[in-house]
Design a protein around this motif. Structure first.
Motif, short mmCIF file in Angstrom:
data_model
loop_
_atom_site.label_atom_id
_atom_site.label_comp_id
_atom_site.label_asym_id
_atom_site.label_seq_id
_atom_site.Cartn_x
_atom_site.Cartn_y
_atom_site.Cartn_z
N LEU A 5 -60.42 34.04 26.52
CA LEU A 5 -59.20 34.00 25.72
C LEU A 5 -58.96 35.38 25.13
N ILE A 6 -57.74 35.87 25.30
CA ILE A 6 -57.30 37.09 24.63
C ILE A 6 -56.26 36.62 23.61
N LEU A 7 -56.62 36.70 22.35
CA LEU A 7 -55.81 36.13 21.27
C LEU A 7 -55.13 37.26 20.51
N THR A 8 -53.81 37.40 20.68
CA THR A 8 -53.07 38.52 20.10
C THR A 8 -51.99 38.04 19.15
N ARG A 9 -52.03 38.57 17.94
CA ARG A 9 -50.91 38.37 17.02
C ARG A 9 -49.82 39.36 17.43
N HIS A 10 -48.57 38.93 17.42
CA HIS A 10 -47.47 39.82 17.80
C HIS A 10 -47.57 41.15 17.06
N ALA A 11 -47.04 42.19 17.67
CA ALA A 11 -47.05 43.52 17.06
C ALA A 11 -46.05 43.57 15.90
N LYS A 12 -46.03 44.70 15.22
CA LYS A 12 -45.21 44.89 14.01
C LYS A 12 -43.72 44.67 14.30
N SER A 13 -43.10 43.82 13.50
CA SER A 13 -41.68 43.51 13.72
C SER A 13 -40.78 44.26 12.74
N LEU A 27 -39.40 43.68 17.62
CA LEU A 27 -40.42 44.63 17.20
C LEU A 27 -39.76 45.89 16.67
N ASN A 28 -40.47 46.59 15.79
CA ASN A 28 -39.99 47.91 15.38
C ASN A 28 -40.63 48.96 16.30
N LYS A 29 -40.35 50.24 16.03
CA LYS A 29 -40.84 51.31 16.89
C LYS A 29 -42.38 51.33 16.95
N ARG A 30 -43.02 51.20 15.80
CA ARG A 30 -44.48 51.17 15.76
C ARG A 30 -45.03 49.96 16.53
N GLY A 31 -44.35 48.82 16.41
CA GLY A 31 -44.76 47.62 17.12
C GLY A 31 -44.71 47.80 18.62
N ARG A 32 -43.67 48.47 19.10
CA ARG A 32 -43.56 48.72 20.55
C ARG A 32 -44.69 49.64 21.03
N GLU A 62 -41.55 40.26 23.27
CA GLU A 62 -41.60 41.72 23.43
C GLU A 62 -43.04 42.22 23.47
N THR A 63 -43.88 41.67 22.61
CA THR A 63 -45.28 42.10 22.57
C THR A 63 -45.94 41.89 23.93
N GLN A 64 -45.83 40.69 24.46
CA GLN A 64 -46.50 40.42 25.73
C GLN A 64 -45.88 41.21 26.87
N ILE A 157 -59.87 44.31 18.16
CA ILE A 157 -59.21 45.61 17.91
C ILE A 157 -57.92 45.38 17.13
N VAL A 158 -57.54 46.35 16.34
CA VAL A 158 -56.22 46.36 15.72
C VAL A 158 -55.50 47.64 16.16
N PRO A 159 -54.19 47.60 16.28
CA PRO A 159 -53.45 48.76 16.78
C PRO A 159 -53.69 50.05 16.01
#
Length: 169
Positions: A5-13, A27-32, A62-64, A157-159
């Motif tokens: 399992l790869i469990l990811t919370r969406h990136a920064k919105s 997503l915002n620019k950093r999230g992308r 968008e994250t995926q 990991i965190v971005p």
């Protein structure tokens, strides 16, 4: 056999967007940047999903997509702000060996804590910030055999780490 399992919370919105609803928030620019970096990191560590389960929200889609995997993806309204129990049931229905699950807090943090036998040693695991990604392995032949507290945390990991930013103390 092992299941991953790869469990990811969406990136920064983007909170300052003109989206008509929370569900439509992009997503915002950093999230992308973060989503792309997460995909690269997962590939470098040979964590490649062959199935993607995602909330139907704009930011999870968008994250995926930006993570750049070619696995078949399904988008479900039931995964939008889902509880840990709903995430558990959705994963038990998965069909492939390695699954990327992209969803939201607070359900994803509760699920991450409940699914592993022991948490990873990481300062940000408890709050599971945007983009947080946990890789978990299970010694099961089918996702239908999944049980709570049965996973072995392999990576976390965190971005901010990938983008060269300082982690909060």
């Amino acid at each position: 056999m092992t299941r991953t399992l790869i469990l990811t919370r969406h990136a920064k919105s983007a909170w300052d967007s003109n989206s008509p609803s929370d569900h439509a928030r992009p997503l915002n620019k950093r999230g992308r940047r973060s989503a792309k970096a997460l995909g690269e990191w997962l590939r470098q560590h040979n964590h490649i999903p062959d199935q993607i389960l995602s909330s139907s929200s704009q930011r999870t889609r968008e994250t995926q997509a930006l993570m750049g995997f070619e696995a078949p993806a399904s988008f479900s309204e039931r995964l939008y702000h889902a509880s840990s129990e709903i995430l558990f049931q959705a994963l038990r229905e998965a069909e492939h060996q390695s699954v990327l699950l992209v969803t939201h807090n607070p359900g994803i943090a509760a699920f991450a804590h409940a699914i592993v036998a022991a948490p990873p040693d990481h300062v940000r695991f408890d709050d599971y910030p945007t983009g947080a990604t946990l890789v978990v392995q299970f010694d099961i032949d089918s996702w239908s055999q999944l049980s709570w507290s049965s996973g072995r945390a392999v990576d976390f990991i965190v971005p901010r780490e990938l983008l060269g930013e300082e982690l909060p103390a």
